[in-house]
Design an enzyme around this catalytic site. Structure first.
Site, mmCIF file in Angstrom:
data_model
loop_
_atom_site.group_PDB
_atom_site.id
_atom_site.type_symbol
_atom_site.label_atom_id
_atom_site.label_comp_id
_atom_site.label_asym_id
_atom_site.label_seq_id
_atom_site.Cartn_x
_atom_site.Cartn_y
_atom_site.Cartn_z
ATOM 1 N N HIS A 1 0.857 -1.190 0.000
ATOM 2 C CA HIS A 1 0.000 0.000 0.000
ATOM 3 C C HIS A 1 0.896 1.244 0.000
ATOM 4 C CE1 HIS A 1 -2.672 3.050 1.790
ATOM 5 N NE2 HIS A 1 -3.682 2.298 1.395
ATOM 6 N N ASP B 1 3.031 -3.994 8.345
ATOM 7 C CA ASP B 1 1.810 -3.216 8.099
ATOM 8 C C ASP B 1 0.640 -4.181 8.300
ATOM 9 O OD1 ASP B 1 -0.437 -2.111 6.989
ATOM 10 O OD2 ASP B 1 0.456 -1.665 5.035
ATOM 11 N N GLN C 1 -4.499 -4.857 7.022
ATOM 12 C CA GLN C 1 -5.442 -5.830 6.463
ATOM 13 C C GLN C 1 -5.428 -7.167 7.194
ATOM 14 O OE1 GLN C 1 -7.666 -5.021 4.258
ATOM 15 N NE2 GLN C 1 -6.847 -3.054 3.613
ATOM 16 N N LYS D 1 -10.737 -0.147 10.357
ATOM 17 C CA LYS D 1 -10.871 -1.370 9.554
ATOM 18 C C LYS D 1 -11.245 -2.563 10.426
ATOM 19 C CE LYS D 1 -7.333 0.068 6.179
ATOM 20 N NZ LYS D 1 -8.084 0.557 5.049
ATOM 21 N N CYS E 1 -4.689 2.089 -3.905
ATOM 22 C CA CYS E 1 -3.483 2.687 -3.293
ATOM 23 C C CYS E 1 -2.238 1.811 -3.468
ATOM 24 C CB CYS E 1 -3.668 3.005 -1.813
ATOM 25 S SG CYS E 1 -4.886 4.276 -1.504
#
Lengths: 398, 138
Positions: free
Chosen positions: A112, A189, A192, A215, A353
């Site tokens: 991303h 990261d 997700q 999220k 993104c």
């Protein structure tokens, strides 16, 4: 499952854009409203009861996060505005201090923007080199390819644990083990992955982790930076001001508070923090293992139906997450999304993104369905039904 | 022709959506939507106060693509004043101000579509680009 907890789902909405943000359960909305209606004071001003209550709730939320990601210490949990800010703090506040010209950072082309652009900026500033770990034929990262990519100059590996277009899960634990044997830091990261499965930073042995509250059923504008305590101690704050200082008299006499407060300058997003705590409690009540299993089953259900549609080109038939990226042959993804919107089906069209991913897949834009535990087989049936009729899509896109 | 047919013709087989090898005489402007993935590269060839040729590339939805095609069709061999008038007239239409329907040619097809969600931004995107080019020239 748990559809009844979500006011947005009381309308006949089919929300399949959970990779972008998630819907909020009533308990989170209530918790935020409770703060704004019952004890809407600032933090760190415990001279009166309602501010004391704010501090209690604020720190309670930190403990909830610590426990959720299995961090060792509360001081390792820093509240930020989201994954983007967290990753910027890691890049500029930590590595900006230590990296030197020609040091190398390993990322991939499926990251991303938030795990690419801070490194690009640092590269311009310090002359560090950004290298890409090659992906395999399914656009996956393998430990083998990580091993092949490191050089004596590699200092950092920064990866999404699950990517936001392909949805592949990276072998972070194995990568950490290998990286640490070679004195390389690992940044994860988790935007997700953290909302969708159990996260144990001690078991993974990751150095830094970033993720967002919105999220995972929490409010927008709140996120987490986790860092190993000894590393956060070395982190330079990127924002200075109220709340984070102990005392100051002159530029040479500025004394900062201890972790994590020194990294949380200014009035914090109190409602966001408290709302995130409630969201995590809610997810834990359902059970992260149950959420993961449910999403995997629902994805399998969706893929089995979508692969039967001849005019669909699916980018990630195999994937470890609830993300499905695809295109309808010869129709621009946004036009398809527009058609689905007419039936109250929300999906995302675009590059999501991940703008350098096209170098890897050859596909500039796609439609993305990203699932969460409140999606159902009936949602998928509706989607499949609409996607099956190409003529109807062409008719409906205007 | 019906609205739908006009839009689809410009979307699927626009004579202005082409690739040119020799672009040295052309000014290029890239415009990207803030709210969606429409991306257009517009190329115009200017002689004195006139656009003598124009074409575009890019990836954009049916509305943005057909709007760009119709706009360029109406700009070629017109001077800056005429083009500015065309743009102002289109802006008036999409902003519910009085406008001259006859001057809009096929761009009139967007009269209703721009009321649907985000489509106004899609239809206006090429106009945003062309205005940047004209701004440099005027």
């Amino acid at each position: 499952m748990n559809i009844e907890d979500f006011p947005m789902l009381k309308e006949d909405l089919i929300y399949l854009d959970n990779g972008a943000t998630t819907l909020k359960p009533q308990c989170v909305i209530d918790k935020i409203t409770e703060y704004y209606t019952k004890y809407s004071a600032n933090a760190h001003r415990g001279d009166y009861d309602i501010s004391f209550k704010v501090d209690q709730e604020y720190e309670k939320a930190r403990e909830i996060v610590r426990n959720f990601i299995h961090a060792k210490y509360k001081e390792e949990v820093v509240f930020t505005s989201g994954t983007t800010e967290s990753l910027n703090m890691v890049a500029f506040g930590f590595f900006g201090k230590f990296l030197e010209k020609n040091d190398e950072i390993l990322i991939t082309q499926s990251e991303h923007a938030s795990n690419v652009l801070p490194w690009f900026q640092l590269s311009k500033k310090l002359g560090i080199v950004i290298k890409y770990i090659p992906l395999d034929e399914h656009h996956y990262v393998t430990l083998e390819n990580v091993k092949k990519s490191i050089t004596p100059n590699t200092k950092v590996i920064s990866l999404a644990s699950i990517t936001n277009v392909i949805g592949d899960e990276r072998p972070i634990k194995e990568i950490c083990e290998f990286a640490h044997q070679n004195n390389i830091f690992v940044v994860m990261d988790g935007a997700q992955s953290v909302p969708h499965r159990k996260t144990d930073v001690q078991d993974l042995d990751v150095d830094f982790l970033a993720f967002s509250g919105h999220k995972m059923c929490g409010p927008t504008g709140i996120g987490i930076l986790y860092g190993r305590k000894e590393l956060l101690e070395e982190m330079e704050p990127q924002t200075y001001g109220g709340g984070m200082n102990e005392s100051f008299d002159s530029p040479d006499e500025v004394y900062l508070k201890d972790l994590p407060t020194r990294l949380e300058a200014g009035t914090p997003n109190i409602a966001g923090v408290i709302g995130l705590g409630e969201a995590i409690k809610y997810l834990e009540k359902i059970g992260m293992d149950k959420i993961e299993e449910y999403e995997k089953n629902l994805r399998a259900y969706a893929i089995n139906k979508l692969i039967c549609i001849p005019h669909l080109d699916i980018l990630n038939i195999e994937s470890d997450s609830g993300i499905i990226s695809f295109n309808v042959n010869d129709i621009f993804s946004q036009d398809v999304a527009y058609h689905l919107n007419k039936y109250k089906i929300c999906v995302r069209a675009g590059n999501h993104c991940a703008k350098i991913l096209k170098k890897e897949t050859g596909v500039q834009n796609s439609l993305r369905v990203s699932l969460y535990f409140y999606n159902t087989e009936s949602d998928i049936d509706n989607l499949v039904d609409l996607l099956s009729n190409k003529e109807k899509i062409i008719e409906g896109m205007l | 022709m019906e609205t739908r047919e006009i839009i689809m013709n410009h979307y699927t087989s626009s004579p202005y959506k082409i690739k040119k090898e020799d672009i040295k005489d052309y000014q290029k402007i890239s415009v990207q939507s803030d709210s969606c993935i429409d991306h257009l590269d517009i190329f115009v060839k200017i002689e004195e106060d006139k656009i003598v040729d124009a074409y575009f590339e890019g990836e954009a939805c049916a509305i943005a693509t057909s709007s760009c095609s119709i706009l360029l069709k109406n700009c070629i061999n017109r001077n800056f004043t005429e083009i500015q008038e065309f743009i102002t007239n289109f802006e008036n239409m999409i902003n519910d101000c009085p406008y001259n329907e006859k001057q809009l040619d096929e761009a009139i097809v967007f009269r209703e579509i721009i009321r649907q969600g985000n489509r106004k931004a899609c239809a206006y995107l090429p106009y945003k680009g062309l205005k940047q080019i004209l701004g440099k020239e005027l």
